[in-house]
Each structure stands twice: as C-alpha cells, then as structure tokens.
Design an enzyme around this catalytic site. Structure first.
Site, mmCIF file in Angstrom:
data_model
loop_
_atom_site.group_PDB
_atom_site.id
_atom_site.type_symbol
_atom_site.label_atom_id
_atom_site.label_comp_id
_atom_site.label_asym_id
_atom_site.label_seq_id
_atom_site.Cartn_x
_atom_site.Cartn_y
_atom_site.Cartn_z
ATOM 1 N N GLY A 83 0.805 -1.224 0.000
ATOM 2 C CA GLY A 83 0.000 0.000 0.000
ATOM 3 C C GLY A 83 0.833 1.267 0.000
ATOM 4 O O GLY A 83 1.914 1.314 -0.562
ATOM 5 N N GLY A 84 0.299 2.286 0.653
ATOM 6 C CA GLY A 84 0.955 3.578 0.702
ATOM 7 C C GLY A 84 0.472 4.550 -0.357
ATOM 8 O O GLY A 84 0.940 5.685 -0.427
ATOM 9 N N HIS A 129 -4.956 -10.541 -10.388
ATOM 10 C CA HIS A 129 -6.115 -9.627 -10.295
ATOM 11 C C HIS A 129 -6.998 -9.764 -11.540
ATOM 12 O O HIS A 129 -7.645 -8.815 -11.955
ATOM 13 C CB HIS A 129 -5.693 -8.157 -10.134
ATOM 14 C CG HIS A 129 -4.579 -7.902 -9.150
ATOM 15 N ND1 HIS A 129 -4.518 -8.537 -7.935
ATOM 16 C CD2 HIS A 129 -3.489 -7.076 -9.204
ATOM 17 C CE1 HIS A 129 -3.429 -8.114 -7.288
ATOM 18 N NE2 HIS A 129 -2.796 -7.241 -8.033
ATOM 19 N N ASP A 137 -3.716 -11.741 -2.146
ATOM 20 C CA ASP A 137 -3.234 -10.352 -2.102
ATOM 21 C C ASP A 137 -3.205 -9.880 -0.637
ATOM 22 O O ASP A 137 -3.391 -8.691 -0.357
ATOM 23 C CB ASP A 137 -4.106 -9.428 -2.960
ATOM 24 C CG ASP A 137 -3.380 -8.189 -3.453
ATOM 25 O OD1 ASP A 137 -2.143 -8.126 -3.306
ATOM 26 O OD2 ASP A 137 -4.052 -7.285 -3.970
HETATM 27 ZN ZN ZN Z 1 -1.204 -6.130 -7.376
#
Ligand code: ZN
Length: 395
Positions: A66-67, A222, A283
């Site tokens: 993230g971030g 994904h 994930d």
């Molecule tokens: Zn990814």
C-alpha cells in the site's frame, strides 16, 4: 510422529477414508488401515474431519504494501495467526507499488522469520517497477543466488501506478526470469499485476507473439478485477495462459463489477477453461485502494489471507464447484506452476502440510505445517513472537 486415523482425504483428488502417517515433517504413508506398534506415534482419530493439502497463497504482501494514500496508508505485516487460521501453510511474498521504503532484503527477512515460525515461504523479487534491480542487481542473479526467490513480481501493467514499461523493457524482464528459472531449476514466473487500464493483457499477448518466451512464463494476477479483464482472461487461459484470481475484496469493488473469485471460477469452468490454468491468491496485507474515475483515492481497505479458502469454500457451497476441483486452485495448481517441490498434495513423500475441515461447514479446524500442529480444534498452538498474551486470548 503423527498418525491421523480414518480421515476423509482429498489429495486434492478424493481418496476416501484413509490413514495419514507423518514423520520428520513429511508424509510417509497414505493408506487405509495402517498398523503401527503401540506407543510408536501420536494416534489421532480423524473421522470427524476432512483432510486437504495445506493451502498455498502465491501472492501475499508479507511485510505490508500500500501507501498509495500517503505514508499513513502503508499496510502492516502479515500476522502468523492469520495464516494459520486461514489454513495457509505456504506463502509467496511480494512487494507492491512501493519498492523504496520496502525492500527485497526486508521481504526476504520477513519470509525467513515466518519460516522459522513454521510456515514454508518463498518470495518474488522486484516490485511494480521496471527495470527490476532485485536484491543482488538482477532478476537472473537473484534466482540463481537466493534460494527463496522463485520469480519476479509483482510487476505492474495497464495501471496508472505502473512505471509504463516499453515492450523491450518488459520482454527483458521475462527473458531474465526465464533464464534465471532454467538455470536454477525454479519456475522463474513473472507475476504480473494487472490494473484496470483498457490495455489489459495486450502487452503480454504481444510478447508471446513476437518473442520465443512461452505463455506459461507469465502469471497475470487480479484477473477478476473488472468484467473486461475477466473476459480477456478467459481467452488468455483458453490459449494456454495462466490466470490468477485475487480473493481479497471489499463490497464497493464487487458493486463496481469486480468478479467474485468463487463465481469467477465457476464461470471460467463453464466457459471451457482448464482448471489446471487457474490459481487463487489472497493479495493478503495489500491495500485495497478505491480510486474514482479521475484516479483520486476514495478509501482504502486491506487484503486478508483468510479470504483465500473462504472463496474456495464459497465456490463449493454457493457455486456448485466440486471440492476436489476447487481445492486445486490453492494446492496442486500453484505447487506445479511455481515448482514448489513437496507442496500442494497429500501423498507419500510430500511435505506434511495438512488442513483439517469440518465436513458439514468446511470451516477450518486444524492446521498442520511440516508435520507440526499450528492449530488444533480451533485453538492456535503457535503464535508470532510479538503477538502478546496467552494464545487463548488471541482468538
Ligand atoms: Zn497487485
């Protein structure tokens, strides 16, 4: 040593009621009516469970990710207890968007720590960005020199957060991964983060068409993130490619068209995709950033490794996929695709990674990793060094 007696077993193929003898972290025998001398080993009656192979989660942000909403939105590391509760006995770690404040060295250290705590761990080298420096300076060197490195990823395509690699740059990544994989006897898989962009799988298709690199070198993930990519994924898989579903989600994503993994599995099977070409990953610990049409961050969630089997269970209970089929996407398929020796099956000689399920609800009641009980009858028996307090208070 441990003998699980009379347990209904999926290897992941249905094997009926059998005994499973475990010693030295390995499965020694899988056979009904095994006789062992009194006191030879711990004998546990298994008739109240289903035994399935320990789950392989091939895409987990072990040290957080993230971030994309600033420093305060960097996600936390994987907690050992989440993996144990989710039946995940093998994880493949990766970095994400941020390869500056997160490093390959840090990921490797986290993977080693989880291995000491009982899991089996591997990592992808690199992060979203191309070219890939890796840990030792190149993908090829990392594959040859660092045992835990099994491929490169997740490198990002068709996403506003990707470094927008050219054809030549991306072909080079795949070539290095292939060469390093061949020379090290590893998979050398390129784990490709697919974004929401309209280019979809176009660059991958071009590389297959214009180079000698085989389609199976790539594991685009994904694939269920939007309806258009999902449809492209069906065509890709029917042409021999591999597709990876992401099981972590939030209701807003599903409302916007993300295909729920359990339903997606059913739909791909109905469309004629070979189950061997499909995997699920969680994930886990990745951020689930919700961007609006202008790319502005609306909100952020976090991926969980416990979603991995939850989607397999939903595929069985809600979408009518046979358990032995659905299990393959988190056991034998990732083991074969990622060349994880001894993983993803209940068989003599395999690592003793076993998950025990309640036969009626398919709830996870027990987790055994490399022959060691990590959870038994729902009680966590092993905890992370820094998960404070008695284990019984952590439920
Ligand atoms: Zn990814």
């Amino acid at each position: 040593m441990l003998l699980l007696r009379n347990v209904d077993t999926f290897t992941p193929a249905p094997a009926g009621r059998t005994d499973i003898l475990i010693a030295g972290g390995r499965i020694i025998r899988v056979e009904a009516g095994l006789s062992v001398p009194d006191g030879f080993c711990d004998v546990v009656e298994g008739s109240r469970w289903l035994a399935v192979p320990g789950f392989i989660d091939g895409h987990v942000h072990l040290m957080g990710g993230g971030g994309e909403g600033g420093y305060a939105t960097r996600t936390p590391e994987l907690a050992l207890s989440d993996a144990i509760r989710g039946g995940v006995t093998t994880v493949v770690g990766c970095l994400g968007t941020d390869g500056v404040t997160r490093s390959g060295e840090g990921l490797l250290a986290k993977a080693r720590g989880l291995e000491e705590e009982g899991l089996s761990t591997f990592i992808y080298t690199g992060y979203y960005a191309v070219p890939v420096q890796g840990i030792t300076g190149s993908i090829e060197r990392d594959l040859l020199i660092i045992d835990k490195v099994i491929g490169v990823g997740e490198v990002a395509l068709s996403d506003h957060r990707s470094t927008q690699p050219t054809f030549d740059q991306f072909a080079r990544v795949a070539a290095e991964a292939r060469r390093g994989g061949l020379l090290s006897g590893k998979a050398g898989v390129v784990n490709v983060h697919m974004g929401d962009g309209p280019r979809g799988l176009a660059l991958l298709r071009r590389i297959i068409a214009e180079t000698e690199i085989p389609v199976t070198q790539f594991l685009p993930t994904h694939i269920n993130r939007n309806p258009a990519l999902f449809e492209e994924g069906i065509a890709w898989a029917k042409a021999g490619g591999l597709v990876d579903f992401t099981t972590s989600t939030v209701p807003a994503f599903l409302a916007e068209g993300e295909v729920k993994s359990s339903t997606g599995l059913r739909r791909m099977l109905d469309a004629g995709v070979n189950i061997a070409h499909m995997t699920f990953t969680s994930d886990g610990q990745g951020s689930l950033p919700d961007f609006d049409a202008q790319g502005k961050l609306r909100g952020i969630g976090i991926g969980r490794v416990t979603s991995l089997f939850a989607e397999v269970r939903d595929a069985v209970q809600q979408d009518g996929v046979p358990l032995a089929t659905a299990l393959q996407v988190i056991t034998s398929n990732p083991a074969r695709i990622l060349k994880l020796k001894g993983k993803g099956q209940i068989a003599a000689g395999a690592d003793a990674d076993v998950v025990l399920l309640d036969p009626s609800t398919l709830a996870i009641t027990g987790t055994i990793a490399r022959g060691r009980w990590l959870m038994r009858d729902g009680d966590l028996l092993v905890k992370n060094t820094f998960e404070l307090g008695p284990v019984s208070e952590q439920k």
